[in-house]
Design a protein around this motif. Structure first.
Motif, PDB file in Angstrom:
ATOM      1  N   ILE A  99     -19.389  23.299  29.580  1.00 42.86           N
ATOM      2  CA  ILE A  99     -18.737  22.374  30.502  1.00 42.86           C
ATOM      3  C   ILE A  99     -19.042  22.691  31.965  1.00 42.86           C
ATOM      4  O   ILE A  99     -19.265  21.787  32.770  1.00 42.86           O
ATOM      5  CB  ILE A  99     -17.211  22.318  30.259  1.00 42.86           C
ATOM      6  CG1 ILE A  99     -16.579  21.237  31.154  1.00 42.86           C
ATOM      7  CG2 ILE A  99     -16.556  23.667  30.448  1.00 42.86           C
ATOM      8  CD1 ILE A  99     -15.143  20.949  30.845  1.00 42.86           C
ATOM      9  N   LYS A 100     -19.102  23.960  32.333  1.00 47.67           N
ATOM     10  CA  LYS A 100     -19.360  24.283  33.729  1.00 47.67           C
ATOM     11  C   LYS A 100     -20.771  23.868  34.146  1.00 47.67           C
ATOM     12  O   LYS A 100     -20.983  23.366  35.252  1.00 47.67           O
ATOM     13  CB  LYS A 100     -19.130  25.776  34.003  1.00 47.67           C
ATOM     14  CG  LYS A 100     -17.658  26.157  33.981  1.00 47.67           C
ATOM     15  CD  LYS A 100     -17.406  27.532  34.574  1.00 47.67           C
ATOM     16  CE  LYS A 100     -17.560  27.525  36.074  1.00 47.67           C
ATOM     17  NZ  LYS A 100     -17.144  28.826  36.671  1.00 47.67           N
ATOM     18  N   GLU A 101     -21.745  24.046  33.269  1.00 46.25           N
ATOM     19  CA  GLU A 101     -23.100  23.596  33.585  1.00 46.25           C
ATOM     20  C   GLU A 101     -23.147  22.072  33.683  1.00 46.25           C
ATOM     21  O   GLU A 101     -23.867  21.517  34.513  1.00 46.25           O
ATOM     22  CB  GLU A 101     -24.088  24.099  32.535  1.00 46.25           C
ATOM     23  CG  GLU A 101     -24.385  25.582  32.627  1.00 46.25           C
ATOM     24  CD  GLU A 101     -24.931  25.993  33.987  1.00 46.25           C
ATOM     25  OE1 GLU A 101     -25.843  25.299  34.500  1.00 46.25           O
ATOM     26  OE2 GLU A 101     -24.440  26.997  34.544  1.00 46.25           O
ATOM     27  N   ALA A 102     -22.387  21.395  32.841  1.00 44.47           N
ATOM     28  CA  ALA A 102     -22.325  19.940  32.902  1.00 44.47           C
ATOM     29  C   ALA A 102     -21.745  19.468  34.236  1.00 44.47           C
ATOM     30  O   ALA A 102     -22.246  18.511  34.842  1.00 44.47           O
ATOM     31  CB  ALA A 102     -21.496  19.403  31.741  1.00 44.47           C
ATOM     32  N   LEU A 103     -20.705  20.135  34.711  1.00 44.71           N
ATOM     33  CA  LEU A 103     -20.105  19.770  35.989  1.00 44.71           C
ATOM     34  C   LEU A 103     -21.051  20.065  37.148  1.00 44.71           C
ATOM     35  O   LEU A 103     -21.137  19.292  38.109  1.00 44.71           O
ATOM     36  CB  LEU A 103     -18.782  20.507  36.182  1.00 44.71           C
ATOM     37  CG  LEU A 103     -17.675  20.194  35.167  1.00 44.71           C
ATOM     38  CD1 LEU A 103     -16.407  20.957  35.511  1.00 44.71           C
ATOM     39  CD2 LEU A 103     -17.401  18.698  35.095  1.00 44.71           C
ATOM     40  N   LYS A 104     -21.784  21.156  37.057  1.00 44.04           N
ATOM     41  CA  LYS A 104     -22.776  21.466  38.082  1.00 44.04           C
ATOM     42  C   LYS A 104     -23.879  20.403  38.135  1.00 44.04           C
ATOM     43  O   LYS A 104     -24.342  20.011  39.214  1.00 44.04           O
ATOM     44  CB  LYS A 104     -23.402  22.838  37.817  1.00 44.04           C
ATOM     45  CG  LYS A 104     -22.483  24.013  38.077  1.00 44.04           C
ATOM     46  CD  LYS A 104     -23.172  25.323  37.709  1.00 44.04           C
ATOM     47  CE  LYS A 104     -22.249  26.513  37.876  1.00 44.04           C
ATOM     48  NZ  LYS A 104     -22.904  27.780  37.456  1.00 44.04           N
ATOM     49  N   GLU A 105     -24.294  19.953  36.966  1.00 39.34           N
ATOM     50  CA  GLU A 105     -25.316  18.915  36.901  1.00 39.34           C
ATOM     51  C   GLU A 105     -24.794  17.594  37.473  1.00 39.34           C
ATOM     52  O   GLU A 105     -25.516  16.883  38.188  1.00 39.34           O
ATOM     53  CB  GLU A 105     -25.788  18.712  35.461  1.00 39.34           C
ATOM     54  CG  GLU A 105     -26.833  19.696  35.016  1.00 39.34           C
ATOM     55  CD  GLU A 105     -28.158  19.450  35.711  1.00 39.34           C
ATOM     56  OE1 GLU A 105     -28.958  18.637  35.233  1.00 39.34           O
ATOM     57  OE2 GLU A 105     -28.391  20.074  36.776  1.00 39.34           O
ATOM     58  N   ALA A 108     -32.314   9.689  26.727  1.00 37.91           N
ATOM     59  CA  ALA A 108     -32.040  10.879  25.920  1.00 37.91           C
ATOM     60  C   ALA A 108     -31.893  12.087  26.838  1.00 37.91           C
ATOM     61  O   ALA A 108     -32.679  12.285  27.762  1.00 37.91           O
ATOM     62  CB  ALA A 108     -33.174  11.110  24.926  1.00 37.91           C
ATOM     63  N   GLY A 109     -30.877  12.879  26.600  1.00 40.44           N
ATOM     64  CA  GLY A 109     -30.651  14.054  27.433  1.00 40.44           C
ATOM     65  C   GLY A 109     -29.300  14.652  27.155  1.00 40.44           C
ATOM     66  O   GLY A 109     -28.500  14.095  26.395  1.00 40.44           O
ATOM     67  N   THR A 110     -29.037  15.780  27.760  1.00 42.28           N
ATOM     68  CA  THR A 110     -27.770  16.470  27.578  1.00 42.28           C
ATOM     69  C   THR A 110     -27.063  16.659  28.913  1.00 42.28           C
ATOM     70  O   THR A 110     -27.685  16.628  29.974  1.00 42.28           O
ATOM     71  CB  THR A 110     -27.980  17.850  26.923  1.00 42.28           C
ATOM     72  OG1 THR A 110     -28.846  18.628  27.752  1.00 42.28           O
ATOM     73  CG2 THR A 110     -28.597  17.699  25.543  1.00 42.28           C
ATOM     74  N   ALA A 111     -25.772  16.880  28.843  1.00 41.65           N
ATOM     75  CA  ALA A 111     -24.952  16.982  30.049  1.00 41.65           C
ATOM     76  C   ALA A 111     -25.321  18.170  30.919  1.00 41.65           C
ATOM     77  O   ALA A 111     -25.165  18.124  32.142  1.00 41.65           O
ATOM     78  CB  ALA A 111     -23.473  17.071  29.658  1.00 41.65           C
TER      79      ALA A 111
END
Length: 212
Positions: A111-117, A84-87
């Motif tokens: 989306i930018k935070e997801a790409l950073k992660e 369980a978690g988010t991008a």
């Protein structure tokens, strides 16, 4: 989150789409497989936002993240290890994986935070692979026009290729390689399509990029 609630409430409807549009789905899988074949063998990767495991399973991805519990339950039955978690807040330590795959990005909150992660959890020179509906092509335009009639796309964000290029570059990725599929309208696709290099004709685009 609104979109997580929607997916939990309509999981059967979501999964049924893949049965209705089998050739569309398999065309997308084929495009992803072409990108994955460029990677070295015996590497470890995850899918982020893996839904019911419709992409992880045929692509041989064994684990990943999904916030919608009802979707994750089906993925588990398909043999995927789901956390369980988010991008934008991946539940992994730094430098863990050789690749991170996003089969879709239109439902991401940031989306930018997801790409950073993704960049954070990738090993040096690891790969990110993203699939998305090009908002400037046939299917993307149709989804935009019927957005308010759709259970799943009402709150979605569709992107142009140039926007994805910009976001990937800004978040630390390089050497972008594109392919494309879904040539024609959704109901016109009656056979599995072979992906073509580049973008600008197909409605579904995949891009592979390398962590700087």
């Amino acid at each position: 989150m609104i979109q997580t609630t929607i997916f939990n409430s309509h999981v059967k409807e979501y999964d049924a789409w893949y049965e209705k549009y089998t050739e569309v789905y398999q065309s997308e899988v084929t495009a992803f497989r072409e990108q994955l074949l460029k990677l070295p063998e015996n590497i470890k990767g995850i899918e982020v936002g893996l839904g019911t495991g419709r992409f992880s399973q045929p692509l041989g991805i064994k684990e990943g993240v999904e916030p919608a519990t009802e979707m994750a339950a089906i993925a588990l039955k398909r043999g995927i290890e789901v956390i369980a978690g988010t991008a934008d807040n991946l539940p992994y330590k730094d430098l863990q994986f050789d690749f991170v795959l996003f089969a879709t990005i239109c439902h991401l909150n940031n989306i930018k935070e997801a790409l950073k992660e993704a960049h954070r959890v990738l090993k040096p020179k690891g790969s990110i692979i993203i699939g998305f509906i090009d908002k400037n092509q046939t299917i993307g335009k149709a989804y935009e026009e019927k957005r308010l009639e759709s259970t799943f796309y009402r709150y979605a964000t569709f992107y142009a290729v140039d926007t994805i290029k910009k976001y990937l570059t800004e978040t630390g990725f390089k050497n972008l390689e594109f392919n494309q599929t879904l040539f024609g309208g959704l109901d016109e696709i009656k056979e599995v399509q072979i992906p073509k290099e580049g973008f600008g004709d197909g409605s579904f685009v995949t891009v592979k990029a390398i962590k700087k």
